[in-house]
Design a protein around this motif. Sequence first.
Motif, PDB file in Angstrom:
ATOM      1  N   LEU A  96       0.930  -1.153  -0.157  1.00 28.80           N
ATOM      2  CA  LEU A  96      -0.056   0.109  -0.168  1.00 28.80           C
ATOM      3  C   LEU A  96       0.990   1.292  -0.007  1.00 28.80           C
ATOM      4  O   LEU A  96       0.414   2.279  -0.670  1.00 28.80           O
ATOM      5  N   VAL A  97       1.911   1.288   0.845  1.00 24.50           N
ATOM      6  CA  VAL A  97       2.569   2.344   1.109  1.00 24.50           C
ATOM      7  C   VAL A  97       3.806   2.496  -0.194  1.00 24.50           C
ATOM      8  O   VAL A  97       4.586   3.671  -0.158  1.00 24.50           O
ATOM      9  N   GLY A  98       3.980   1.337  -0.912  1.00 24.48           N
ATOM     10  CA  GLY A  98       4.898   1.528  -2.012  1.00 24.48           C
ATOM     11  C   GLY A  98       6.475   1.409  -1.744  1.00 24.48           C
ATOM     12  O   GLY A  98       7.354   1.908  -2.544  1.00 24.48           O
ATOM     13  N   LEU A  99       6.534   0.502  -0.446  1.00 29.96           N
ATOM     14  CA  LEU A  99       8.101   0.350   0.071  1.00 29.96           C
ATOM     15  C   LEU A  99       8.130  -1.052  -0.057  1.00 29.96           C
ATOM     16  O   LEU A  99       7.340  -1.940   0.100  1.00 29.96           O
ATOM     17  N   PRO A 100       9.449  -1.294  -0.121  1.00 26.89           N
ATOM     18  CA  PRO A 100       9.743  -3.005  -0.294  1.00 26.89           C
ATOM     19  C   PRO A 100       9.360  -3.754   0.650  1.00 26.89           C
ATOM     20  O   PRO A 100       9.166  -4.953   0.687  1.00 26.89           O
ATOM     21  N   ARG A 101       9.572  -3.262   2.018  1.00 29.79           N
ATOM     22  CA  ARG A 101       9.117  -4.346   3.215  1.00 29.79           C
ATOM     23  C   ARG A 101       8.545  -3.454   4.348  1.00 29.79           C
ATOM     24  O   ARG A 101       8.883  -2.192   4.641  1.00 29.79           O
ATOM     25  N   ALA A 102       7.827  -4.176   5.445  1.00 29.42           N
ATOM     26  CA  ALA A 102       7.007  -3.501   6.612  1.00 29.42           C
ATOM     27  C   ALA A 102       7.351  -4.507   7.628  1.00 29.42           C
ATOM     28  O   ALA A 102       7.543  -5.733   7.490  1.00 29.42           O
ATOM     29  N   GLY A 224       3.935  12.605  -3.772  1.00 34.29           N
ATOM     30  CA  GLY A 224       4.476  12.116  -5.162  1.00 34.29           C
ATOM     31  C   GLY A 224       5.668  11.382  -4.987  1.00 34.29           C
ATOM     32  O   GLY A 224       6.420  11.389  -5.954  1.00 34.29           O
ATOM     33  N   ILE A 225       5.949  10.840  -3.973  1.00 30.09           N
ATOM     34  CA  ILE A 225       7.365  10.088  -3.668  1.00 30.09           C
ATOM     35  C   ILE A 225       7.213   8.617  -3.852  1.00 30.09           C
ATOM     36  O   ILE A 225       7.754   8.008  -4.750  1.00 30.09           O
ATOM     37  N   ALA A 226       6.166   8.030  -3.338  1.00 26.40           N
ATOM     38  CA  ALA A 226       5.884   6.652  -3.466  1.00 26.40           C
ATOM     39  C   ALA A 226       4.469   6.346  -3.273  1.00 26.40           C
ATOM     40  O   ALA A 226       3.659   7.022  -2.384  1.00 26.40           O
ATOM     41  N   THR A 227       3.541   5.497  -4.122  1.00 26.40           N
ATOM     42  CA  THR A 227       2.379   4.946  -4.094  1.00 26.40           C
ATOM     43  C   THR A 227       2.285   3.614  -4.190  1.00 26.40           C
ATOM     44  O   THR A 227       3.258   2.609  -3.911  1.00 26.40           O
ATOM     45  N   MET A 228       0.970   3.186  -4.129  1.00 26.93           N
ATOM     46  CA  MET A 228       0.767   1.820  -4.265  1.00 26.93           C
ATOM     47  C   MET A 228       1.645   1.210  -5.583  1.00 26.93           C
ATOM     48  O   MET A 228       1.704  -0.157  -5.442  1.00 26.93           O
ATOM     49  N   ASP A 229       1.881   1.901  -6.577  1.00 28.85           N
ATOM     50  CA  ASP A 229       2.627   1.212  -7.614  1.00 28.85           C
ATOM     51  C   ASP A 229       4.211   1.413  -7.443  1.00 28.85           C
ATOM     52  O   ASP A 229       4.741   1.127  -8.285  1.00 28.85           O
ATOM     53  N   GLY A 230       4.630   1.701  -6.376  1.00 32.23           N
ATOM     54  CA  GLY A 230       6.061   1.958  -6.253  1.00 32.23           C
ATOM     55  C   GLY A 230       6.647   3.322  -6.014  1.00 32.23           C
ATOM     56  O   GLY A 230       5.639   4.225  -5.990  1.00 32.23           O
ATOM     57  N   VAL A 231       7.672   3.439  -5.859  1.00 30.04           N
ATOM     58  CA  VAL A 231       8.184   4.817  -6.138  1.00 30.04           C
ATOM     59  C   VAL A 231       7.925   5.448  -7.349  1.00 30.04           C
ATOM     60  O   VAL A 231       8.200   5.173  -8.449  1.00 30.04           O
ATOM     61  N   ALA A 232       7.334   6.804  -7.036  1.00 29.08           N
ATOM     62  CA  ALA A 232       6.795   7.486  -8.360  1.00 29.08           C
ATOM     63  C   ALA A 232       8.023   7.974  -9.368  1.00 29.08           C
ATOM     64  O   ALA A 232       9.054   8.082  -9.028  1.00 29.08           O
ATOM     65  N   PRO A 233       7.757   7.797 -10.586  1.00 29.40           N
ATOM     66  CA  PRO A 233       8.739   7.841 -11.526  1.00 29.40           C
ATOM     67  C   PRO A 233       9.382   9.434 -11.294  1.00 29.40           C
ATOM     68  O   PRO A 233      10.642   9.657 -11.781  1.00 29.40           O
ATOM     69  N   ALA A 234       8.570  10.530 -11.100  1.00 29.07           N
ATOM     70  CA  ALA A 234       8.882  11.526 -10.964  1.00 29.07           C
ATOM     71  C   ALA A 234      10.154  11.863  -9.682  1.00 29.07           C
ATOM     72  O   ALA A 234      11.000  12.946  -9.924  1.00 29.07           O
ATOM     73  N   TRP A 235      10.338  11.146  -8.870  1.00 33.09           N
ATOM     74  CA  TRP A 235      11.109  11.356  -7.626  1.00 33.09           C
ATOM     75  C   TRP A 235      12.387  10.833  -7.986  1.00 33.09           C
ATOM     76  O   TRP A 235      12.591   9.545  -8.421  1.00 33.09           O
ATOM     77  N   GLN A 236      13.171  11.766  -7.897  1.00 35.04           N
ATOM     78  CA  GLN A 236      14.564  11.438  -8.534  1.00 35.04           C
ATOM     79  C   GLN A 236      15.623  11.200  -7.121  1.00 35.04           C
ATOM     80  O   GLN A 236      16.839  10.991  -7.416  1.00 35.04           O
ATOM     81  N   GLY A 237      15.308  11.584  -5.879  1.00 37.51           N
ATOM     82  CA  GLY A 237      15.830  11.284  -4.797  1.00 37.51           C
ATOM     83  C   GLY A 237      16.144   9.882  -4.298  1.00 37.51           C
ATOM     84  O   GLY A 237      15.379   8.899  -4.891  1.00 37.51           O
ATOM     85  N   ARG A 238      16.916   9.742  -3.244  1.00 41.58           N
ATOM     86  CA  ARG A 238      17.297   8.454  -2.730  1.00 41.58           C
ATOM     87  C   ARG A 238      16.271   8.068  -1.486  1.00 41.58           C
ATOM     88  O   ARG A 238      15.642   8.894  -0.922  1.00 41.58           O
ATOM     89  N   LEU A 239      15.586   6.805  -1.377  1.00 42.61           N
ATOM     90  CA  LEU A 239      14.855   6.296  -0.292  1.00 42.61           C
ATOM     91  C   LEU A 239      15.414   5.484   0.760  1.00 42.61           C
ATOM     92  O   LEU A 239      15.116   4.835   1.434  1.00 42.61           O
ATOM     93  N   ASP A 240      16.788   4.967   0.224  1.00 43.39           N
ATOM     94  CA  ASP A 240      17.362   3.818   1.071  1.00 43.39           C
ATOM     95  C   ASP A 240      17.659   4.291   2.570  1.00 43.39           C
ATOM     96  O   ASP A 240      17.874   3.536   3.493  1.00 43.39           O
TER      97      ASP A 240
END
Length: 398
Positions: A96-102, A224-240
């Motif tokens: 739901l939040v578009g991140l790899p693991r919870a 516009g960073i991450a959605t149900m479909d994963g990290v938004a294409p427009a977001w160019q920053g890091r999320l690690d």
Amino acid sequence: MAQAHLLRRRRVVAPLLPPQDLAADQEHLRGTTYLINGQQRLSFGSNDYLGLSQHPMVIAAAQQAASRYGVGATASPLVCGHSPAHEALEEELARLVGLPRALYFYAGYAANVGLVPALVGKGDAIFSDVLNHACLIDGARLSRADIHVFAHRDLNALAQALAESTAERKLVITDAVFSMDGTIADVPALLTLCEQHDAWLLIDDAHGFGVLGAHGEGALAHWGIATMDGVAPAWQGRLDRLVYMATLGKAAGVAGAFVAGHPDVVEWIMQKARTYMFATAAPAMIAEALRASVGLIATEGWRRTHLASLREQLRTGLAQAVPWDLWPSDTAIQPLVIGRNEAALLVMGALDRSGVWVPAIRPPTVPKGTARLRISLSSAHTEGQVTQLIEALVEAAR
């Protein structure tokens, strides 16, 4: 405390009628009308922003799970308390939040108190918004890291503090939606600052998850960073180096919290957070109720649309109608600032006598001199109920 009008008193609260006893013409009572100390009141005090705590599907999921799993988890998640229900819930939350693991925690307060010391320790540096929730503040203190408090949403002050820090590890912590003001943190700007200064970012989305985003994904989707479909294409920053946390006893209507992010980061938290390792897990029936709730959050967008409509109705109705300051907020949290503690209690009492319940919030929960009524809207409310609240506030002002 009593002389300073700071004494807290518990109230005994129960739904006016059990959900299964509501007739068709009483649906407007579900999640909005309660017996408070035995008196019927229309409530604007809960965090049940989507009205899911009384939803028949969520209740049924808990009942069915209790029949299958029993009512207790019996041990911590790392011993034998992690059920198939918990496993499925974590997968669905991450999606739901578009991140790899919870990772699911039994309570939001416990999550943050365990999270912060798992990420930083003595010799490290924490940078904390002055209006952060108590659980973030307490987690920071328990970590033994050096704590730097910056003014509310002051990115310039944060940037300067990060630039001046010589700590090997830096962690910025912030609410995503601030619980008493309804303001929203600028998450993209925070992520950019953290990338520039080699810092981590922990955001607490307790009051944004379920409410913000097209599908209730929360603050990341809002920006516009991450959605149900994963990290938004427009977001160019890091999320690690992003650690995302949200509670599940507010818009989700049940209990607990979760942490999401990079798989290695989540694994580290699972291995290091003492409030996860050494506490009995939440019962599987809670996890199954949450699975039902998460499904409703993702699919019933009308709840967020209706909530936004009620918010505009309230703000329009109170504009120029009362002498108090309704602070700007684009969320379900609408702070009506009264000022003095005694005055806030008097207004709360006037509303109570008119059959409306709105809690007065006083220091230390909010800064001195900003005692307020914290109006919490829910998609379970009707337009007529919001009108009743507006009329009660206008009468209280008189």
